[in-house]
Design a protein around this motif. Structure first.
Motif, PDB file in Angstrom:
ATOM      1  N   ALA A   1       0.867  -1.186   0.000  1.00  0.00           N
ATOM      2  CA  ALA A   1       0.000   0.000   0.000  1.00  0.00           C
ATOM      3  C   ALA A   1       0.896   1.226   0.000  1.00  0.00           C
ATOM      4  O   ALA A   1       2.015   1.185   0.512  1.00  0.00           O
ATOM      5  N   ARG A   2       0.409   2.303  -0.602  1.00  0.00           N
ATOM      6  CA  ARG A   2       1.204   3.534  -0.592  1.00  0.00           C
ATOM      7  C   ARG A   2       1.118   4.149   0.807  1.00  0.00           C
ATOM      8  O   ARG A   2       0.032   4.440   1.296  1.00  0.00           O
ATOM      9  N   PRO A   3       2.270   4.338   1.453  1.00  0.00           N
ATOM     10  CA  PRO A   3       2.235   4.881   2.813  1.00  0.00           C
ATOM     11  C   PRO A   3       1.632   6.288   2.841  1.00  0.00           C
ATOM     12  O   PRO A   3       1.807   7.074   1.905  1.00  0.00           O
TER      13      PRO A   3
ATOM     14  N   PRO B   1       5.949   5.317   6.774  1.00  0.00           N
ATOM     15  CA  PRO B   1       5.530   3.982   6.320  1.00  0.00           C
ATOM     16  C   PRO B   1       5.291   3.034   7.497  1.00  0.00           C
ATOM     17  O   PRO B   1       6.047   3.026   8.461  1.00  0.00           O
TER      18      PRO B   1
ATOM     19  N   ASP C   1       2.465  -1.713   5.149  1.00  0.00           N
ATOM     20  CA  ASP C   1       2.563  -1.196   3.785  1.00  0.00           C
ATOM     21  C   ASP C   1       3.442  -2.098   2.911  1.00  0.00           C
ATOM     22  O   ASP C   1       3.535  -1.896   1.703  1.00  0.00           O
TER      23      ASP C   1
ATOM     24  N   VAL D   1       2.053  -0.563  -6.695  1.00  0.00           N
ATOM     25  CA  VAL D   1       1.510  -1.299  -5.554  1.00  0.00           C
ATOM     26  C   VAL D   1       1.430  -2.773  -5.964  1.00  0.00           C
ATOM     27  O   VAL D   1       0.924  -3.100  -7.042  1.00  0.00           O
TER      28      VAL D   1
ATOM     29  N   HIS E   1      11.374  -3.256   7.015  1.00  0.00           N
ATOM     30  CA  HIS E   1      10.640  -2.108   7.556  1.00  0.00           C
ATOM     31  C   HIS E   1      11.343  -1.514   8.780  1.00  0.00           C
ATOM     32  O   HIS E   1      11.440  -0.288   8.918  1.00  0.00           O
TER      33      HIS E   1
END
Lengths: 353, 353
Positions: free
Chosen positions: A29-31, A35, A39, A84, A334
């Motif tokens: 997903a686009r942050p 982020p 995401d 995405v 992340h």
């Protein structure tokens, strides 16, 4: 208990060096803002066949760079956004495991935009062969790779520092900033770094040879503007900006006549949910007959060899000191990314695969 | 009823051309926001003796320029502030009435920083002798004077326009902008002007030969960004900014790769009581490898003759069209100043003394 000979994620029965599956970090997903872990998604997939001219590379270190945050957004900037569902874009260094390009052979060490994955594929003409005997792989990826080249061309070609001038650099303890400051020192400039925290500031002066350091978390007089004024009594001739926001604004307020402001990045703004903060002091460009100029490293592709050779020579001569902060495990992508924004790291940040 | 032969403020018994008193506009208080009439005071004073090297000039036209607003502030920028109680600083054109400088003689027409007063005094080496047969005095003060030189050096030396490129200029119907656009047209650029109101926009296209005009009070699609995009389909190669604020931001969003943004002024921000609005889109300088650069005309003093000769040649050839908006009477200084900020004028604004 697991041992390096038998890591839990790579069963021993698979032949070492010839993996048949590939773990990849996808953008899910686009942050919005900073982020979140959700995401991204770590998936394991089979390998696709190579097309003619392509090379498969087993990544050893994946570069974590502030620019990656911009690539996650929907808006095209200088490069198309990551799709995405697609593999997150990143630079990496590793070894060729399969090649359909005549200039690349199994075992060659290469750097390229291979993505956040164990096994990246790229056309050979987009890969750079490097000599692993010159420096450790994280250094080849950082100070002798993209970060070093960014510092080299940005400072020398855009900033045009002259001996005796004062060069101010933000995010000075980071992968790019640390090289910028050291090149400026080699050129013969007075070098002032801005970094977050006393230990980073000590590192700048004691390890990297900066003339002064400003802790933006606790600037002298409690005021960035005055702290810069104090550290740069002749004004700032070159400001190399990696952060944007209030620090850029404070630096613009202290320019010398004819100053050059190099816009390399703006990490303080990349997670902004509203508009980017514009520099209120930009009119000082007029008062000081100064310029503010942006650049992209890949415009200098035909001079990468020159830059890399010079950086390697400085490293070999002991004039360039490098630090790398390594996070181990692709599954920690992340966590590692967050270190970029928190600043809780020193030097070049990379993920060891 | 008064007649020109017997104006109420200049009794007929005083010999014409040899005034013995001087009306001056003083800065009474530093304005906060938009200057008020009470921030200035008109006084009448006797004349002081000249020192060696000085010249007394009877002003005919006094220039009104946005930069004057900055000189009223306490903070030094590129020039010291006007002192409270001192004569308001301004450029003017007039005739020498007394000279203690060997290169100046009674009757010579000169331009210089003579202040808002009937009789200004300046060292001769700070005055420029001009030929009144070349153009009317307001034109010599504007398009062939400071405004024209600002346009000439700012566009050509800082903006570096190339034939075929698109040049965008704000405040395009003003004293500087109108010359910028016409020089860009002469260079062979596509020229787009931004001005306030339909009649100014028509003037840009019909009288000054601009290729397109954008009315910032009613931009196409109601959106400056889209209006600029529409008028500059290849992007903006050179943006010459006189206004700052939202228009600068919109222009930054439409830069072509390698663009040059010339910072000449920021009239939209000069009366701001808080911080100047910084351009949120400045990171496009990086995306487009563009630069934003400020300049001051007086850095080009040793090339004024070159610029003035070129501007005069273009005027003589009919390639340069000028407009002046004249307000009559030194006592109307504040009214005239307000026209700068309201924009209710066309071309160069000057006060006739």
């Amino acid at each position: 208990v697991t041992s390096p000979q038998n890591p839990p994620t790579r069963p021993a029965e698979k032949p070492v060096g010839v993996p048949v599956t590939n773990r990849q970090v996808l953008l899910r997903a686009r942050p919005v803002g900073l982020p979140r872990a959700e995401d991204f998604e770590l998936v394991e997939r089979g390998l696709e066949d190579l097309s003619l001219g392509e090379v498969r590379v087993r990544a050893r270190y994946i570069s974590l760079d502030p620019a990656m945050r911009g690539w996650m957004n929907a808006r095209r900037s200088y490069i198309r956004p990551v799709e995405v569902g697609g593999v997150m874009r990143a630079a990496a260094i590793g070894q060729v495991v399969l090649s359909r390009h005549h200039q690349f052979h199994i075992g060659d060490t290469v750097v390229g935009m291979l993505g956040v994955q164990e096994l990246g594929v790229a056309p050979g003409d987009q890969l750079l062969k490097v000599d692993p005997s010159v420096a450790p792989l994280p250094t080849l990826l950082g100070a002798l790779g993209g970060n070093g080249l960014t510092a080299y061309f940005g400072l020398l070609d855009v900033g045009c520092p002259e001996p005796g001038e004062t060069v101010l650099v933000s995010a000075a303890a980071g992968g790019v900033g640390s090289v910028v400051g050291q090149i400026a020192r080699i050129v013969g400039c007075r070098v002032v770094g801005i970094a977050g925290g006393a230990s980073k500031c000590r590192h700048l002066i004691e390890d990297l040879g900066f003339d002064a350091a400003i802790d933006h978390k606790a600037p002298k007089h409690g005021d960035m503007r005055r702290a810069i004024e104090d550290a740069c009594p002749d004004g700032v001739h070159v400001y190399f900006d990696n952060v944007g926001g209030d620090i850029l604004d404070a630096a613009l307020g202290q320019l010398a006549v004819g100053a050059r402001v190099v816009i390399c990045g703006a990490i303080s703004q990349y997670n902004a949910e509203g508009r980017v903060a514009g520099p209120s002091n930009y009119l000082n460009l007029m008062v000081k007959r100064a310029r503010m100029e942006g650049f992209l490293t890949f415009d200098y592709q035909d001079r990468y060899a020159e830059g890399a050779a010079q950086l390697a020579a400085w490293l070999a001569a002991g004039q360039l000191v490098t630090r790398e902060h390594i996070v181990i495990g692709i599954e920690r992508f992340h966590d590692a990314l967050m270190l970029l924004f928190s600043g809780d790291k020193l030097g070049k940040l990379a993920l060891e695969v």
